[in-house]
Motif scaffolding. Structure first.
Motif, PDB file in Angstrom:
ATOM      1  N   VAL A  64      34.533  34.356  35.024  1.00 25.26           N
ATOM      2  CA  VAL A  64      34.720  32.935  34.730  1.00 25.26           C
ATOM      3  C   VAL A  64      35.391  32.754  33.375  1.00 25.26           C
ATOM      4  O   VAL A  64      36.325  31.954  33.222  1.00 25.26           O
ATOM      5  CB  VAL A  64      33.359  32.198  34.755  1.00 25.26           C
ATOM      6  N   GLN A  65      34.931  33.510  32.384  1.00 30.01           N
ATOM      7  CA  GLN A  65      35.504  33.408  31.046  1.00 30.01           C
ATOM      8  C   GLN A  65      36.995  33.732  31.055  1.00 30.01           C
ATOM      9  O   GLN A  65      37.789  33.071  30.390  1.00 30.01           O
ATOM     10  CB  GLN A  65      34.793  34.374  30.094  1.00 30.01           C
ATOM     11  N   LEU A  66      37.361  34.756  31.798  1.00 30.62           N
ATOM     12  CA  LEU A  66      38.766  35.160  31.862  1.00 30.62           C
ATOM     13  C   LEU A  66      39.629  34.071  32.488  1.00 30.62           C
ATOM     14  O   LEU A  66      40.746  33.813  32.043  1.00 30.62           O
ATOM     15  CB  LEU A  66      38.904  36.462  32.654  1.00 30.62           C
ATOM     16  N   HIS A  67      39.105  33.415  33.511  1.00 28.85           N
ATOM     17  CA  HIS A  67      39.898  32.399  34.188  1.00 28.85           C
ATOM     18  C   HIS A  67      39.942  31.083  33.414  1.00 28.85           C
ATOM     19  O   HIS A  67      40.888  30.308  33.562  1.00 28.85           O
ATOM     20  CB  HIS A  67      39.377  32.179  35.611  1.00 28.85           C
ATOM     21  N   LEU A  68      38.958  30.844  32.612  1.00 30.65           N
ATOM     22  CA  LEU A  68      38.976  29.629  31.798  1.00 30.65           C
ATOM     23  C   LEU A  68      39.660  29.860  30.459  1.00 30.65           C
ATOM     24  O   LEU A  68      40.104  28.927  29.800  1.00 30.65           O
ATOM     25  CB  LEU A  68      37.550  29.122  31.561  1.00 30.65           C
ATOM     26  N   GLY A  69      39.717  31.118  30.039  1.00 36.71           N
ATOM     27  CA  GLY A  69      40.335  31.433  28.755  1.00 36.71           C
ATOM     28  C   GLY A  69      39.516  30.921  27.588  1.00 36.71           C
ATOM     29  O   GLY A  69      40.071  30.620  26.524  1.00 36.71           O
ATOM     30  N   LYS A  86      43.442  24.925  20.924  1.00 37.19           N
ATOM     31  CA  LYS A  86      44.597  25.465  21.622  1.00 37.19           C
ATOM     32  C   LYS A  86      44.153  26.324  22.797  1.00 37.19           C
ATOM     33  O   LYS A  86      43.165  27.038  22.708  1.00 37.19           O
ATOM     34  CB  LYS A  86      45.455  26.302  20.669  1.00 37.19           C
ATOM     35  N   THR A  87      44.874  26.224  23.904  1.00 35.34           N
ATOM     36  CA  THR A  87      44.593  27.102  25.033  1.00 35.34           C
ATOM     37  C   THR A  87      45.287  28.436  24.804  1.00 35.34           C
ATOM     38  O   THR A  87      46.136  28.579  23.930  1.00 35.34           O
ATOM     39  CB  THR A  87      45.106  26.479  26.345  1.00 35.34           C
ATOM     40  N   ALA A  88      44.914  29.418  25.618  1.00 39.74           N
ATOM     41  CA  ALA A  88      45.502  30.749  25.473  1.00 39.74           C
ATOM     42  C   ALA A  88      47.003  30.689  25.760  1.00 39.74           C
ATOM     43  O   ALA A  88      47.465  29.905  26.584  1.00 39.74           O
ATOM     44  CB  ALA A  88      44.820  31.715  26.428  1.00 39.74           C
ATOM     45  N   SER A  89      47.768  31.535  25.066  1.00 39.10           N
ATOM     46  CA  SER A  89      49.207  31.598  25.286  1.00 39.10           C
ATOM     47  C   SER A  89      49.473  32.103  26.701  1.00 39.10           C
ATOM     48  O   SER A  89      48.635  32.802  27.283  1.00 39.10           O
ATOM     49  CB  SER A  89      49.858  32.533  24.275  1.00 39.10           C
ATOM     50  N   PRO A  90      50.638  31.762  27.302  1.00 37.60           N
ATOM     51  CA  PRO A  90      50.929  32.212  28.676  1.00 37.60           C
ATOM     52  C   PRO A  90      50.767  33.713  28.894  1.00 37.60           C
ATOM     53  O   PRO A  90      50.113  34.122  29.862  1.00 37.60           O
ATOM     54  CB  PRO A  90      52.375  31.748  28.880  1.00 37.60           C
ATOM     55  N   PRO A  91      51.304  34.598  28.009  1.00 38.08           N
ATOM     56  CA  PRO A  91      51.108  36.046  28.245  1.00 38.08           C
ATOM     57  C   PRO A  91      49.642  36.443  28.227  1.00 38.08           C
ATOM     58  O   PRO A  91      49.206  37.260  29.040  1.00 38.08           O
ATOM     59  CB  PRO A  91      51.881  36.700  27.091  1.00 38.08           C
ATOM     60  N   ASP A  98      44.844  38.620  35.388  1.00 37.23           N
ATOM     61  CA  ASP A  98      44.957  39.967  35.965  1.00 37.23           C
ATOM     62  C   ASP A  98      43.642  40.725  35.822  1.00 37.23           C
ATOM     63  O   ASP A  98      43.214  41.440  36.732  1.00 37.23           O
ATOM     64  CB  ASP A  98      46.080  40.752  35.282  1.00 37.23           C
ATOM     65  N   ALA A  99      43.002  40.587  34.654  1.00 37.71           N
ATOM     66  CA  ALA A  99      41.723  41.274  34.433  1.00 37.71           C
ATOM     67  C   ALA A  99      40.650  40.716  35.362  1.00 37.71           C
ATOM     68  O   ALA A  99      39.804  41.457  35.880  1.00 37.71           O
ATOM     69  CB  ALA A  99      41.292  41.131  32.980  1.00 37.71           C
ATOM     70  N   GLY A 100      40.677  39.396  35.601  1.00 34.57           N
ATOM     71  CA  GLY A 100      39.724  38.797  36.533  1.00 34.57           C
ATOM     72  C   GLY A 100      39.921  39.337  37.933  1.00 34.57           C
ATOM     73  O   GLY A 100      38.949  39.662  38.636  1.00 34.57           O
ATOM     74  N   SER A 101      41.181  39.470  38.349  1.00 35.66           N
ATOM     75  CA  SER A 101      41.472  40.024  39.675  1.00 35.66           C
ATOM     76  C   SER A 101      41.053  41.487  39.762  1.00 35.66           C
ATOM     77  O   SER A 101      40.629  41.960  40.817  1.00 35.66           O
ATOM     78  CB  SER A 101      42.973  39.895  39.978  1.00 35.66           C
ATOM     79  N   ALA A 102      41.166  42.208  38.631  1.00 36.35           N
ATOM     80  CA  ALA A 102      40.744  43.617  38.609  1.00 36.35           C
ATOM     81  C   ALA A 102      39.244  43.722  38.865  1.00 36.35           C
ATOM     82  O   ALA A 102      38.786  44.637  39.569  1.00 36.35           O
ATOM     83  CB  ALA A 102      41.102  44.252  37.269  1.00 36.35           C
ATOM     84  N   TYR A 103      38.458  42.791  38.293  1.00 36.88           N
ATOM     85  CA  TYR A 103      37.018  42.766  38.568  1.00 36.88           C
ATOM     86  C   TYR A 103      36.783  42.671  40.079  1.00 36.88           C
ATOM     87  O   TYR A 103      35.966  43.415  40.643  1.00 36.88           O
ATOM     88  CB  TYR A 103      36.357  41.564  37.882  1.00 36.88           C
ATOM     89  N   ALA A 104      37.497  41.745  40.726  1.00 38.83           N
ATOM     90  CA  ALA A 104      37.307  41.539  42.161  1.00 38.83           C
ATOM     91  C   ALA A 104      37.687  42.780  42.953  1.00 38.83           C
ATOM     92  O   ALA A 104      36.970  43.187  43.882  1.00 38.83           O
ATOM     93  CB  ALA A 104      38.135  40.333  42.622  1.00 38.83           C
ATOM     94  N   ALA A 166      38.599  43.263  29.510  1.00 40.80           N
ATOM     95  CA  ALA A 166      38.164  41.867  29.500  1.00 40.80           C
ATOM     96  C   ALA A 166      37.617  41.465  28.134  1.00 40.80           C
ATOM     97  O   ALA A 166      37.956  40.396  27.602  1.00 40.80           O
ATOM     98  CB  ALA A 166      37.104  41.647  30.580  1.00 40.80           C
ATOM     99  N   ARG A 167      36.788  42.312  27.567  1.00 38.56           N
ATOM    100  CA  ARG A 167      36.215  41.984  26.249  1.00 38.56           C
ATOM    101  C   ARG A 167      37.297  41.907  25.181  1.00 38.56           C
ATOM    102  O   ARG A 167      37.233  41.059  24.276  1.00 38.56           O
ATOM    103  CB  ARG A 167      35.145  43.011  25.873  1.00 38.56           C
ATOM    104  N   ARG A 168      38.299  42.795  25.286  1.00 37.55           N
ATOM    105  CA  ARG A 168      39.380  42.760  24.302  1.00 37.55           C
ATOM    106  C   ARG A 168      40.184  41.458  24.421  1.00 37.55           C
ATOM    107  O   ARG A 168      40.509  40.822  23.419  1.00 37.55           O
ATOM    108  CB  ARG A 168      40.296  43.963  24.482  1.00 37.55           C
ATOM    109  N   LEU A 169      40.488  41.055  25.655  1.00 37.58           N
ATOM    110  CA  LEU A 169      41.253  39.831  25.870  1.00 37.58           C
ATOM    111  C   LEU A 169      40.497  38.598  25.395  1.00 37.58           C
ATOM    112  O   LEU A 169      41.101  37.624  24.941  1.00 37.58           O
ATOM    113  CB  LEU A 169      41.596  39.682  27.357  1.00 37.58           C
TER     114      LEU A 169
END
Length: 231
Positions: A64-69, A86-91, A98-104, A166-169
């Motif tokens: 959830v955190q990854l998808h909400l940023g 500010k929201t997370a930058s596009p990159p 991508d990290a969220g999808s990797a979890y799945a 994920a933790r790094r991001l």
């Protein structure tokens, strides 16, 4: 792939006619009393399985955190959006998705292996949302952590790697200096100091020393080893 019985990285035992393969725990940063990965016949050693269980428990929240940023508050709960933040930058956001999808992917594959090995019922094969896949997989694997690690230690390692990214991001990682000298109290290679911290701590026995006191103890220990070498 099964370890090569003839390699130095595995040992074949035959208690009561049953072959048991003992190998070094493959989870990164596994360190036994001698500083080397712990030998185990259970895929992931008993010292590291709680780390895997923690990553499993945290997987839905991290997804959830990854998808909400968003960032975690000091209490570990989801923080509220602050007006003007500010929201997370596009990159960075793409990296989070991508990290969220990797979890799945990792958890879905691991769950499939466990279901087949343990003969668990398989739900409908229709397409489900990634978020539900992560939650369901964590619910299935967490209470079966010992069996899951034995069935697929590689999946446990993949989850660990995904959690690190994920933790790094999310800005949750901390620089930790690991000291390759034995603890003055328990004599294990378990000393570390968080970057900027004033204390050196032992992850094995829990002892802690100020940097100045630790340096003094190190000089005393070094002198003792030097005397032993000369004797």
């Amino acid at each position: 792939a099964s370890p090569d019985p003839g390699s130095l990285d595995s040992v074949q035992l035959v208690p009561n006619g049953v072959h048991v393969t003992i190998t070094p725990c493959p989870l990164p940063r596994c360190s036994g009393p001698d500083g080397n990965p712990t030998l185990t016949a259970e895929g992931i050693c008993s010292y590291c399985r709680p780390r895997v269980a923690r990553d499993l428990t945290n997987a839905p929240r991290m997804y959830v955190q990854l998808h909400l940023g968003l960032e975690l508050t000091g209490s570990g709960a989801l923080s509220d959006k602050v007006s003007g933040t500010k929201t997370a930058s596009p990159p960075l956001r793409i990296g989070m998705l991508d990290a969220g999808s990797a979890y799945a992917r990792v958890l879905s594959h691991w769950t499939s292996l466990v279901r087949v090995e343990l003969g668990l019922s398989v739900p409908h094969t229709g397409r489900i949302r990634e978020s539900w896949s992560v939650v369901r997989s964590a619910d299935i694997l967490t209470p079966r952590i010992d069996q899951a690690c034995a069935i697929s230690p590689q999946s446990a390692c993949d989850l660990y790697a995904t959690a690190i990214v994920a933790r790094r991001l999310l800005g949750l990682t901390r620089l930790v200096h690991r000291l390759m000298v034995p603890c003055p109290d328990c004599d294990l290679l378990a000393l570390y100091r968080e970057d900027g911290a004033a204390y050196v701590r032992c992850s094995a026995c829990g002892a802690a020393w100020s940097e100045e006191l630790y340096q003094s103890l190190s000089r005393v220990i070094a002198a003792e080893y030097e005397l032993l070498d000369k004797s």
